[in-house]
Design a protein around this motif. Structure first.
Motif, PDB file in Angstrom:
ATOM      1  N   GLU A  76     -84.473 -42.261  37.121  1.00 36.87           N
ATOM      2  CA  GLU A  76     -83.159 -42.400  37.753  1.00 36.87           C
ATOM      3  C   GLU A  76     -82.044 -42.618  36.733  1.00 36.87           C
ATOM      4  O   GLU A  76     -80.915 -42.929  37.116  1.00 36.87           O
ATOM      5  CB  GLU A  76     -83.184 -43.572  38.745  1.00 36.87           C
ATOM      6  N   GLY A  77     -82.356 -42.500  35.444  1.00 38.09           N
ATOM      7  CA  GLY A  77     -81.330 -42.659  34.426  1.00 38.09           C
ATOM      8  C   GLY A  77     -81.174 -44.060  33.886  1.00 38.09           C
ATOM      9  O   GLY A  77     -80.166 -44.382  33.274  1.00 38.09           O
ATOM     10  N   GLY A  78     -82.168 -44.923  34.075  1.00 40.38           N
ATOM     11  CA  GLY A  78     -82.159 -46.273  33.515  1.00 40.38           C
ATOM     12  C   GLY A  78     -83.148 -46.364  32.370  1.00 40.38           C
ATOM     13  O   GLY A  78     -84.174 -45.688  32.385  1.00 40.38           O
ATOM     14  N   ALA A  79     -82.831 -47.169  31.372  1.00 43.09           N
ATOM     15  CA  ALA A  79     -83.729 -47.293  30.226  1.00 43.09           C
ATOM     16  C   ALA A  79     -83.526 -48.628  29.533  1.00 43.09           C
ATOM     17  O   ALA A  79     -82.434 -49.208  29.589  1.00 43.09           O
ATOM     18  CB  ALA A  79     -83.486 -46.162  29.233  1.00 43.09           C
ATOM     19  N   ALA A  80     -84.581 -49.091  28.878  1.00 42.50           N
ATOM     20  CA  ALA A  80     -84.508 -50.305  28.060  1.00 42.50           C
ATOM     21  C   ALA A  80     -85.720 -50.375  27.153  1.00 42.50           C
ATOM     22  O   ALA A  80     -86.794 -49.857  27.479  1.00 42.50           O
ATOM     23  CB  ALA A  80     -84.453 -51.557  28.923  1.00 42.50           C
ATOM     24  N   LEU A  81     -85.524 -51.027  26.013  1.00 42.40           N
ATOM     25  CA  LEU A  81     -86.668 -51.376  25.182  1.00 42.40           C
ATOM     26  C   LEU A  81     -87.462 -52.425  25.945  1.00 42.40           C
ATOM     27  O   LEU A  81     -86.880 -53.329  26.556  1.00 42.40           O
ATOM     28  CB  LEU A  81     -86.213 -51.965  23.841  1.00 42.40           C
ATOM     29  N   ILE A  82     -88.792 -52.291  25.927  1.00 38.20           N
ATOM     30  CA  ILE A  82     -89.625 -53.278  26.627  1.00 38.20           C
ATOM     31  C   ILE A  82     -90.524 -54.065  25.689  1.00 38.20           C
ATOM     32  O   ILE A  82     -91.095 -55.073  26.093  1.00 38.20           O
ATOM     33  CB  ILE A  82     -90.470 -52.638  27.748  1.00 38.20           C
ATOM     34  N   ALA A  83     -90.686 -53.598  24.455  1.00 42.27           N
ATOM     35  CA  ALA A  83     -91.566 -54.296  23.520  1.00 42.27           C
ATOM     36  C   ALA A  83     -91.214 -53.906  22.094  1.00 42.27           C
ATOM     37  O   ALA A  83     -90.701 -52.811  21.838  1.00 42.27           O
ATOM     38  CB  ALA A  83     -93.029 -53.965  23.808  1.00 42.27           C
ATOM     39  N   ALA A  84     -91.529 -54.795  21.173  1.00 39.97           N
ATOM     40  CA  ALA A  84     -91.263 -54.557  19.759  1.00 39.97           C
ATOM     41  C   ALA A  84     -92.180 -53.487  19.178  1.00 39.97           C
ATOM     42  O   ALA A  84     -91.823 -52.824  18.208  1.00 39.97           O
ATOM     43  CB  ALA A  84     -91.408 -55.858  18.970  1.00 39.97           C
ATOM     44  N   ASP A  85     -93.365 -53.320  19.779  1.00 44.34           N
ATOM     45  CA  ASP A  85     -94.308 -52.297  19.319  1.00 44.34           C
ATOM     46  C   ASP A  85     -95.288 -51.985  20.449  1.00 44.34           C
ATOM     47  O   ASP A  85     -95.255 -52.614  21.511  1.00 44.34           O
ATOM     48  CB  ASP A  85     -95.033 -52.738  18.046  1.00 44.34           C
ATOM     49  N   LEU A  86     -96.144 -51.010  20.198  1.00 44.80           N
ATOM     50  CA  LEU A  86     -97.072 -50.571  21.246  1.00 44.80           C
ATOM     51  C   LEU A  86     -98.067 -51.661  21.623  1.00 44.80           C
ATOM     52  O   LEU A  86     -98.355 -51.841  22.810  1.00 44.80           O
ATOM     53  CB  LEU A  86     -97.810 -49.301  20.805  1.00 44.80           C
ATOM     54  N   ALA A  87     -98.580 -52.398  20.663  1.00 47.30           N
ATOM     55  CA  ALA A  87     -99.550 -53.455  20.987  1.00 47.30           C
ATOM     56  C   ALA A  87     -98.924 -54.484  21.926  1.00 47.30           C
ATOM     57  O   ALA A  87     -99.566 -54.916  22.897  1.00 47.30           O
ATOM     58  CB  ALA A  87    -100.056 -54.117  19.708  1.00 47.30           C
ATOM     59  N   GLU A  88     -97.675 -54.866  21.668  1.00 50.11           N
ATOM     60  CA  GLU A  88     -97.000 -55.824  22.542  1.00 50.11           C
ATOM     61  C   GLU A  88     -96.768 -55.220  23.935  1.00 50.11           C
ATOM     62  O   GLU A  88     -96.933 -55.901  24.946  1.00 50.11           O
ATOM     63  CB  GLU A  88     -95.669 -56.242  21.917  1.00 50.11           C
ATOM     64  N   ALA A  89     -96.390 -53.948  23.988  1.00 52.24           N
ATOM     65  CA  ALA A  89     -96.162 -53.285  25.282  1.00 52.24           C
ATOM     66  C   ALA A  89     -97.449 -53.239  26.097  1.00 52.24           C
ATOM     67  O   ALA A  89     -97.444 -53.515  27.302  1.00 52.24           O
ATOM     68  CB  ALA A  89     -95.618 -51.874  25.076  1.00 52.24           C
ATOM     69  N   LEU A  90     -98.556 -52.924  25.460  1.00 55.96           N
ATOM     70  CA  LEU A  90     -99.824 -52.823  26.183  1.00 55.96           C
ATOM     71  C   LEU A  90    -100.324 -54.189  26.644  1.00 55.96           C
ATOM     72  O   LEU A  90    -100.890 -54.305  27.734  1.00 55.96           O
ATOM     73  CB  LEU A  90    -100.868 -52.109  25.336  1.00 55.96           C
ATOM     74  N   ALA A  91    -100.108 -55.221  25.847  1.00 58.23           N
ATOM     75  CA  ALA A  91    -100.466 -56.580  26.284  1.00 58.23           C
ATOM     76  C   ALA A  91     -99.649 -56.948  27.520  1.00 58.23           C
ATOM     77  O   ALA A  91    -100.179 -57.511  28.486  1.00 58.23           O
ATOM     78  CB  ALA A  91    -100.250 -57.590  25.164  1.00 58.23           C
ATOM     79  N   LEU A  92     -98.365 -56.609  27.515  1.00 58.45           N
ATOM     80  CA  LEU A  92     -97.493 -56.865  28.672  1.00 58.45           C
ATOM     81  C   LEU A  92     -97.985 -56.113  29.897  1.00 58.45           C
ATOM     82  O   LEU A  92     -98.159 -56.690  30.977  1.00 58.45           O
ATOM     83  CB  LEU A  92     -96.060 -56.422  28.340  1.00 58.45           C
ATOM     84  N   ILE A  93     -98.223 -54.825  29.749  1.00 57.94           N
ATOM     85  CA  ILE A  93     -98.613 -53.971  30.881  1.00 57.94           C
ATOM     86  C   ILE A  93     -99.978 -54.378  31.421  1.00 57.94           C
ATOM     87  O   ILE A  93    -100.184 -54.417  32.634  1.00 57.94           O
ATOM     88  CB  ILE A  93     -98.578 -52.490  30.461  1.00 57.94           C
ATOM     89  N   ALA A  94    -100.919 -54.689  30.535  1.00 54.29           N
ATOM     90  CA  ALA A  94    -102.256 -55.088  30.987  1.00 54.29           C
ATOM     91  C   ALA A  94    -102.226 -56.440  31.685  1.00 54.29           C
ATOM     92  O   ALA A  94    -102.859 -56.633  32.724  1.00 54.29           O
ATOM     93  CB  ALA A  94    -103.232 -55.109  29.810  1.00 54.29           C
ATOM     94  N   ALA A  95    -101.479 -57.387  31.129  1.00 57.85           N
ATOM     95  CA  ALA A  95    -101.446 -58.734  31.698  1.00 57.85           C
ATOM     96  C   ALA A  95    -100.557 -58.818  32.932  1.00 57.85           C
ATOM     97  O   ALA A  95    -100.842 -59.586  33.855  1.00 57.85           O
ATOM     98  CB  ALA A  95    -100.967 -59.739  30.652  1.00 57.85           C
ATOM     99  N   HIS A  96     -99.492 -58.028  32.952  1.00 58.35           N
ATOM    100  CA  HIS A  96     -98.495 -58.104  34.034  1.00 58.35           C
ATOM    101  C   HIS A  96     -98.076 -56.690  34.445  1.00 58.35           C
ATOM    102  O   HIS A  96     -96.960 -56.261  34.140  1.00 58.35           O
ATOM    103  CB  HIS A  96     -97.266 -58.908  33.584  1.00 58.35           C
ATOM    104  N   PRO A  97     -98.939 -55.954  35.132  1.00 54.92           N
ATOM    105  CA  PRO A  97     -98.596 -54.583  35.491  1.00 54.92           C
ATOM    106  C   PRO A  97     -97.347 -54.495  36.365  1.00 54.92           C
ATOM    107  O   PRO A  97     -96.759 -53.432  36.501  1.00 54.92           O
ATOM    108  CB  PRO A  97     -99.831 -54.061  36.226  1.00 54.92           C
ATOM    109  N   TYR A  98     -96.929 -55.593  36.889  1.00 55.68           N
ATOM    110  CA  TYR A  98     -95.716 -55.691  37.707  1.00 55.68           C
ATOM    111  C   TYR A  98     -94.527 -56.121  36.847  1.00 55.68           C
ATOM    112  O   TYR A  98     -93.553 -56.694  37.348  1.00 55.68           O
ATOM    113  CB  TYR A  98     -95.938 -56.711  38.834  1.00 55.68           C
TER     114      TYR A  98
END
Length: 181
Positions: A76-98
């Motif tokens: 829909e045209g929205g964007a943001a950085l979600i993590a400093a690196d891929l390992a941090e992003a995957l820890a976030l997504i795995a622990a809190h898929p919401y």
């Protein structure tokens, strides 16, 4: 090839891990085709690494071998950085898929309970995925604090712009508002 590329290859080779990240994580390696061709204002490369069921795309920003934050751009045209690196992003997504709902007034306990209601095996699958990733799960409070810190870095350098002529301009930084204190 850098650590992020190695991690993506490892995930792709592990059906259990890639399956968990695809659902409930909504980080699907098979959905690497972004809705729009995007660029960063700095000219740094964007590498699509996964997508979600709603048409959003996760990107690694920057050249391999450098610090590569993860950018999420929705359909829909929205964007943001979600993590400093891929390992941090995957820890976030795995622990809190919401993760998208953490800063949206939803209780992490309620979000977790809803997941367990739909998938009673979710806690064991989550723990297994985190172990396979070698990730320490952030608490909901830590995850939200990291999301806020990363989202605050989005503008101006990581705010994507659509490459096509008819583009309305840069993507909206709505997530930066969502994840603000």
């Amino acid at each position: 090839m850098d650590a992020a590329d190695d991690l993506l290859l490892r995930i792709g080779a592990d059906r259990e891990l890639s399956g968990f990240l695809a659902w409930p994580g909504d980080f699907d390696l098979e959905r690497r085709d972004p809705v729009e061709d995007l660029r960063l204002p700095t000219g740094a490369p964007l590498a699509p690494i996964a997508g979600d069921g709603a048409g959003g795309t996760f990107f690694l920003c920057g050249e391999p071998g450098t610090a590569r934050p993860v950018l999420y751009a929705d359909s829909e045209g929205g964007a943001a950085l979600i993590a400093a690196d891929l390992a941090e992003a995957l820890a976030l997504i795995a622990a809190h898929p919401y993760w998208r709902d953490l800063g949206n007034g939803h209780s992490p306990a309620d979000l977790e309970a809803e997941l367990i209601e739909h998938d009673p095996g979710y806690p064991a699958r989550r723990d297994r995925a985190l172990a396979l990733l070698g990730a320490v799960p952030p608490t909901a409070e830590e995850a939200l604090a990291r999301l806020r810190a990363c989202a605050a870095r989005t503008v101006p350098d990581f705010r994507p712009i659509a490459r096509h002529q008819d583009a309305a301009g840069p993507y909206d930084s709505a997530y930066t508002v969502l994840f603000q204190d």
